[in-house]
Design a protein around this motif. Sequence first.
Motif, PDB file in Angstrom:
ATOM      1  N   SER A  65      26.123  64.123  19.283  1.00  0.00           N
ATOM      2  CA  SER A  65      26.396  62.956  18.645  1.00  0.00           C
ATOM      3  C   SER A  65      25.533  61.914  19.240  1.00  0.00           C
ATOM      4  CB  SER A  65      27.649  62.495  18.622  1.00  0.00           C
ATOM      5  OG  SER A  65      28.667  63.335  18.031  1.00  0.00           O
ATOM      6  N   GLN A  66      25.420  61.986  20.589  1.00  0.00           N
ATOM      7  CA  GLN A  66      24.680  60.965  21.409  1.00  0.00           C
ATOM      8  C   GLN A  66      23.114  61.066  20.984  1.00  0.00           C
ATOM      9  OE1 GLN A  66      25.358  60.913  25.512  1.00  0.00           O
ATOM     10  NE2 GLN A  66      23.510  59.503  26.023  1.00  0.00           N
ATOM     11  N   TYR A  67      22.828  62.247  20.889  1.00  0.00           N
ATOM     12  CA  TYR A  67      21.202  62.606  20.379  1.00  0.00           C
ATOM     13  C   TYR A  67      21.021  62.813  19.188  1.00  0.00           C
ATOM     14  CZ  TYR A  67      20.527  62.447  25.698  1.00  0.00           C
ATOM     15  OH  TYR A  67      20.539  61.967  27.024  1.00  0.00           O
ATOM     16  N   GLN A  68      21.855  62.562  18.251  1.00  0.00           N
ATOM     17  CA  GLN A  68      21.673  62.767  16.800  1.00  0.00           C
ATOM     18  C   GLN A  68      21.101  64.197  16.208  1.00  0.00           C
ATOM     19  OE1 GLN A  68      19.390  59.387  15.444  1.00  0.00           O
ATOM     20  NE2 GLN A  68      20.490  57.807  16.851  1.00  0.00           N
ATOM     21  N   GLY A  69      21.750  65.054  16.928  1.00  0.00           N
ATOM     22  CA  GLY A  69      21.488  66.418  16.610  1.00  0.00           C
ATOM     23  C   GLY A  69      20.221  66.949  17.080  1.00  0.00           C
ATOM     24  N   ARG A  70      19.316  66.105  17.783  1.00  0.00           N
ATOM     25  CA  ARG A  70      18.067  66.682  18.594  1.00  0.00           C
ATOM     26  C   ARG A  70      18.373  67.737  19.669  1.00  0.00           C
ATOM     27  NH1 ARG A  70      15.596  60.806  19.013  1.00  0.00           N
ATOM     28  NH2 ARG A  70      15.476  60.053  16.804  1.00  0.00           N
ATOM     29  N   VAL A  71      17.962  69.048  19.304  1.00  0.00           N
ATOM     30  CA  VAL A  71      18.517  70.152  20.007  1.00  0.00           C
ATOM     31  C   VAL A  71      17.513  70.017  21.526  1.00  0.00           C
ATOM     32  CG1 VAL A  71      18.137  72.518  20.188  1.00  0.00           C
ATOM     33  CG2 VAL A  71      19.009  71.657  18.321  1.00  0.00           C
ATOM     34  N   ASN A  72      16.261  69.627  21.269  1.00  0.00           N
ATOM     35  CA  ASN A  72      15.601  69.621  22.814  1.00  0.00           C
ATOM     36  C   ASN A  72      16.148  68.600  23.526  1.00  0.00           C
ATOM     37  OD1 ASN A  72      13.944  71.542  21.737  1.00  0.00           O
ATOM     38  ND2 ASN A  72      12.235  70.052  21.118  1.00  0.00           N
ATOM     39  N   ARG A  73      16.533  67.412  23.189  1.00  0.00           N
ATOM     40  CA  ARG A  73      16.924  66.189  23.937  1.00  0.00           C
ATOM     41  C   ARG A  73      18.302  66.480  24.402  1.00  0.00           C
ATOM     42  NH1 ARG A  73      15.302  60.397  21.909  1.00  0.00           N
ATOM     43  NH2 ARG A  73      16.427  59.706  24.049  1.00  0.00           N
ATOM     44  N   THR A  74      19.185  67.271  23.704  1.00  0.00           N
ATOM     45  CA  THR A  74      20.518  67.557  23.961  1.00  0.00           C
ATOM     46  C   THR A  74      20.403  68.565  25.109  1.00  0.00           C
ATOM     47  OG1 THR A  74      21.298  67.010  21.778  1.00  0.00           O
ATOM     48  CG2 THR A  74      22.740  68.423  23.188  1.00  0.00           C
ATOM     49  N   ALA A  75      19.519  69.590  24.784  1.00  0.00           N
ATOM     50  CA  ALA A  75      19.501  70.958  26.187  1.00  0.00           C
ATOM     51  C   ALA A  75      19.040  70.245  27.119  1.00  0.00           C
ATOM     52  CB  ALA A  75      18.564  71.659  25.405  1.00  0.00           C
ATOM     53  N   GLU A  76      18.065  69.251  27.334  1.00  0.00           N
ATOM     54  CA  GLU A  76      17.546  68.659  28.112  1.00  0.00           C
ATOM     55  C   GLU A  76      18.752  67.957  29.188  1.00  0.00           C
ATOM     56  OE1 GLU A  76      14.299  66.131  27.789  1.00  0.00           O
ATOM     57  OE2 GLU A  76      14.089  65.600  29.997  1.00  0.00           O
ATOM     58  N   ALA A  77      19.558  66.983  28.574  1.00  0.00           N
ATOM     59  CA  ALA A  77      20.599  66.228  28.996  1.00  0.00           C
ATOM     60  C   ALA A  77      21.584  67.162  29.578  1.00  0.00           C
ATOM     61  CB  ALA A  77      21.207  65.436  27.906  1.00  0.00           C
ATOM     62  N   ALA A  78      21.759  68.200  28.749  1.00  0.00           N
ATOM     63  CA  ALA A  78      22.826  69.278  29.450  1.00  0.00           C
ATOM     64  C   ALA A  78      22.410  69.891  30.560  1.00  0.00           C
ATOM     65  CB  ALA A  78      23.352  69.902  28.297  1.00  0.00           C
ATOM     66  N   GLY A  79      21.108  70.094  30.973  1.00  0.00           N
ATOM     67  CA  GLY A  79      20.534  70.896  31.718  1.00  0.00           C
ATOM     68  C   GLY A  79      20.363  72.280  31.475  1.00  0.00           C
ATOM     69  N   ILE A  80      20.345  72.698  30.124  1.00  0.00           N
ATOM     70  CA  ILE A  80      20.176  74.060  29.938  1.00  0.00           C
ATOM     71  C   ILE A  80      18.942  74.323  28.806  1.00  0.00           C
ATOM     72  CG2 ILE A  80      22.587  74.636  29.935  1.00  0.00           C
ATOM     73  CD1 ILE A  80      22.988  74.181  27.046  1.00  0.00           C
ATOM     74  N   THR A  81      18.663  75.649  28.468  1.00  0.00           N
ATOM     75  CA  THR A  81      17.569  75.778  27.799  1.00  0.00           C
ATOM     76  C   THR A  81      17.868  75.513  26.370  1.00  0.00           C
ATOM     77  OG1 THR A  81      17.904  78.234  27.371  1.00  0.00           O
ATOM     78  CG2 THR A  81      16.679  77.399  29.449  1.00  0.00           C
ATOM     79  N   THR A  82      16.983  75.290  25.264  1.00  0.00           N
ATOM     80  CA  THR A  82      17.344  75.322  23.818  1.00  0.00           C
ATOM     81  C   THR A  82      18.013  76.360  23.452  1.00  0.00           C
ATOM     82  OG1 THR A  82      15.016  76.005  23.482  1.00  0.00           O
ATOM     83  CG2 THR A  82      15.576  73.441  23.634  1.00  0.00           C
ATOM     84  N   ARG A  83      17.357  77.682  24.135  1.00  0.00           N
ATOM     85  CA  ARG A  83      17.784  78.936  23.496  1.00  0.00           C
ATOM     86  C   ARG A  83      19.440  79.148  23.762  1.00  0.00           C
ATOM     87  NH1 ARG A  83      15.501  84.866  25.180  1.00  0.00           N
ATOM     88  NH2 ARG A  83      17.126  86.223  24.078  1.00  0.00           N
ATOM     89  N   GLN A  84      19.881  78.726  25.164  1.00  0.00           N
ATOM     90  CA  GLN A  84      21.240  78.813  25.555  1.00  0.00           C
ATOM     91  C   GLN A  84      22.010  77.627  24.711  1.00  0.00           C
ATOM     92  OE1 GLN A  84      20.293  77.608  29.666  1.00  0.00           O
ATOM     93  NE2 GLN A  84      21.684  79.584  30.247  1.00  0.00           N
TER      94      GLN A  84
END
Length: 465
Positions: free
Chosen positions: A429-448
């Motif tokens: 919700s914070q990154y409006q569904g942007r997978v790349n930015r969400t993964a970066e913020a979570a500290g995981i890869t986009t695949r994960q």
Amino acid sequence: MSSVLVVSAEREVVQVIRSAFGPDAGVAHVANRYSALEILQRKRRDFVFIDISILREMSSHKDFKEALRPFWNLFPSIEIIVMAPREMIRQAVRAVKAGATDYLTYPIVPDEARLVAESIRESVLMESELEYLRNQQWKSDSFEFVKTRNAGMQQVFSKIRSVAPTKTTVLLAGETGVGKGVLARLIHRHSNREDAQFISVHCGAIPETLVESELFGHERGAFTGAIRKRLGKFEIAKDGTIFLDEIGTVTPQVQIRLLQVLQDGIFSRVGGEDVIATTARVIAATNTDLRQMSETGLFRKDLYYRLNVFPIEIPPLRERPEDIPFFTDFFLGKMNRLNPKSIHDIHPKVLEALARYSWPGNIRELENLIERAYILETSSVLTPESFPAELFEQEGTTSLPVNVSLPLAEARQQVVASFERQYLKELLSQYQGRVNRTAEAAGITTRQLHKLMRKYGLRKEDFKA
């Protein structure tokens, strides 16, 4: 001279209130709700002092908002003071939260009754003066946007009123979804440029290679695919306003060109040599800390100082829960105008849950939530059943239910799964569904992240703005 109505079975209360207002005040007394409404139909009263037990009788569900509504239907601005014994203070507070003006506890003391009445008069006078100033300074079609009870937002609107008539560059800072675009339009609407163009550019939504062309235009043949000359947004804006949203995402090359526009008011199209002058006013917006970005070299310091001439920090919705009823009424009205339904109210439990929620997506998330509930609702009131169940979980906290009937390992897995799903939902919700930015913020890869989203049934499309 004040006119007062006392609704109570106790005659001693009437004498106390009459002594508090003095001999010149008109104080009437009735012992029940029916007589109270009947006397109000004949003559308006400035103040109504009502016993809480009588007020509770006016609602079959002990809903104080429902109980107060007959008085509001007669006189929307009537001042209602609830009288309650000390053991029912919590009920009195609930009545005030529902819309009553104030409360007094038994035994009623004349000085306290007088003080309450005087403070109400001062409040009404101040509100009338503020409303007059608002009417003088805001366009009539802006009234819905400038409603607020939050001190921080009152300062925001005060700054907007001050800066709108000027040519000054404005930097709006705040989280995604707080309404920066709406406030930018409000500034333009109240400037001397309101009849000129208002051009909005979402810098973060345009590919990096095209931002320069989008803002400044290009000549034919300037690059592959430039088959004709194109005017940029600065050229189209002319003497109007250009709103640059997510300004922190632009490339260093674009930053240099923006600096030239802000310093000298000139630019050239991509691939062109002609110097074009512009007097467009710039309003920029960011959901990141530009100062910190400039300190770390991610954003030009000189451009930051040019943009930060008049900064306005917009508080997130979680810091202004008292404004949620304004937004829900506004969104409900908007939905009623666009749809054949007619929904006029929201269940108190829903409003309580909305006030507790943390709102990572801010006002935009609230609007989406109201819209979905509106579509699902079959009655004339938005009920809890039309909202996500998570909204009503344990006072809005992030504590997770634990099933003690399970073995420790299995119970732990359940809690971890519940936490992971909630964590990903809020981050998406914070990154409006942007997978790349969400993964970066979570500290995981986009695949994960994709794997976890599939595991918990989350779709990025559901979190798009």
